[in-house]
Design a protein around this motif. Structure first.
Motif, PDB file in Angstrom:
ATOM      1  N   TRP A 111      17.815   8.617  33.748  1.00  0.00           N
ATOM      2  CA  TRP A 111      18.624   7.536  33.158  1.00  0.00           C
ATOM      3  C   TRP A 111      20.069   7.655  33.601  1.00  0.00           C
ATOM      4  N   LEU A 112      20.561   8.912  33.621  1.00  0.00           N
ATOM      5  CA  LEU A 112      21.980   9.165  33.843  1.00  0.00           C
ATOM      6  C   LEU A 112      22.177  10.470  34.593  1.00  0.00           C
ATOM      7  N   PRO A 139      19.962   4.608  37.241  1.00  0.00           N
ATOM      8  CA  PRO A 139      20.647   3.503  36.570  1.00  0.00           C
ATOM      9  C   PRO A 139      22.119   3.731  36.225  1.00  0.00           C
ATOM     10  N   GLN A 140      22.491   4.973  35.851  1.00  0.00           N
ATOM     11  CA  GLN A 140      23.875   5.234  35.474  1.00  0.00           C
ATOM     12  C   GLN A 140      24.377   6.503  36.145  1.00  0.00           C
ATOM     13  N   TRP A 142      27.966   8.777  35.891  1.00  0.00           N
ATOM     14  CA  TRP A 142      29.273   8.990  35.272  1.00  0.00           C
ATOM     15  C   TRP A 142      29.998  10.099  36.015  1.00  0.00           C
ATOM     16  N   HIS A 155      29.578   4.333  35.815  1.00  0.00           N
ATOM     17  CA  HIS A 155      29.077   3.392  36.813  1.00  0.00           C
ATOM     18  C   HIS A 155      27.668   2.971  36.421  1.00  0.00           C
ATOM     19  N   ARG A 156      27.381   1.700  36.580  1.00  0.00           N
ATOM     20  CA  ARG A 156      26.038   1.173  36.306  1.00  0.00           C
ATOM     21  C   ARG A 156      25.489   0.586  37.598  1.00  0.00           C
ATOM     22  N   ASP A 158      23.954  -1.787  40.109  1.00  0.00           N
ATOM     23  CA  ASP A 158      23.963  -3.238  40.260  1.00  0.00           C
ATOM     24  C   ASP A 158      23.354  -3.535  41.624  1.00  0.00           C
ATOM     25  N   TYR A 162      26.724   0.900  42.786  1.00  0.00           N
ATOM     26  CA  TYR A 162      27.258   1.035  41.436  1.00  0.00           C
ATOM     27  C   TYR A 162      28.502   0.173  41.258  1.00  0.00           C
ATOM     28  N   GLN A 165      31.416   0.266  34.903  1.00  0.00           N
ATOM     29  CA  GLN A 165      31.102  -0.343  33.609  1.00  0.00           C
ATOM     30  C   GLN A 165      32.260  -0.131  32.640  1.00  0.00           C
ATOM     31  N   HIS A 181      25.867   3.244  25.007  1.00  0.00           N
ATOM     32  CA  HIS A 181      25.998   3.326  26.465  1.00  0.00           C
ATOM     33  C   HIS A 181      24.630   3.320  27.138  1.00  0.00           C
TER      34      HIS A 181
END
Length: 184
Positions: A111-112, A139-140, A142, A155-156, A158, A162, A165, A181
């Protein structure tokens, strides 16, 4: 074993198994390799770096993210665009489900990924890993700066890259809930 001794026996093409052996033989460095075969050798993180990772991990756990879905400094298998396989060791990883035990885990359920900037790691963390993690579909992403505010830039994903966000001091983030978040 020192990094000089590890380097003396360096194979022509380094695999993740080689990386694992190098780390086992040299406890004073962290080894990573890009999918293109670029080897990075770094000293272990310092105390301030470790405290940031611990605070963030405590926040995630207190916010309901299961302990078996969060890990510090675990290896991720990163597949490259041209078939290469790399190994990265993010400072913190959050998964959507519990992972099977392995040295180099797949990114499928990530996820992160969090990277904490250290002197000398800025280029790799802000550019190289950002591109690799986006290409891997995480997906994420940081990034936490070790500036006075300990700025967290979220950052997400897209499409294939990234976008930022949000950006905030770590102290602000720690006063929110992980669910705000997209975590937990």
């Amino acid at each position: 074993m020192s990094s000089e001794a590890v380097g003396r026996y360096m194979p022509a093409e380094v695999t993740l198994d080689d990386l694992t052996a190098m780390m086992a033989a040299d406890e004073h460095h962290r080894y990573e390799i890009s999918p293109e075969g670029v080897l990075s050798v770094m000293p272990p993180p310092g105390y301030a770096h470790a405290i940031i990772a611990t605070e963030l991990m405590g926040w995630l756990l207190a916010g309901g993210v299961p302990a078996k879905q969060v890990a510090q400094a675990v290896g991720l298998r990163i597949l490259g665009r041209h078939g290469g396989v790399g190994g990265r060791i993010p400072d913190l990883v959050v998964w959507s489900k519990v992972q099977a035990e392995a040295v180099w885990l797949p990114v499928t359920d990530v996820w992160l990924v969090v990277e904490i900037l250290s002197p000398g790691s800025e280029g790799t963390d802000l550019v190289t890993k950002r591109v690799e993690y986006a290409a891997a579909g995480i997906p994420q992403y940081w990034v936490i700066d070790q500036d006075q505010a300990q700025t967290v830039t979220m950052h997400r994903l897209d499409g294939d890259h990234y976008t930022v966000q949000a950006s905030m001091p770590l102290a602000w983030l720690l006063n929110t809930q992980p669910g705000e978040h997209g975590l937990g």
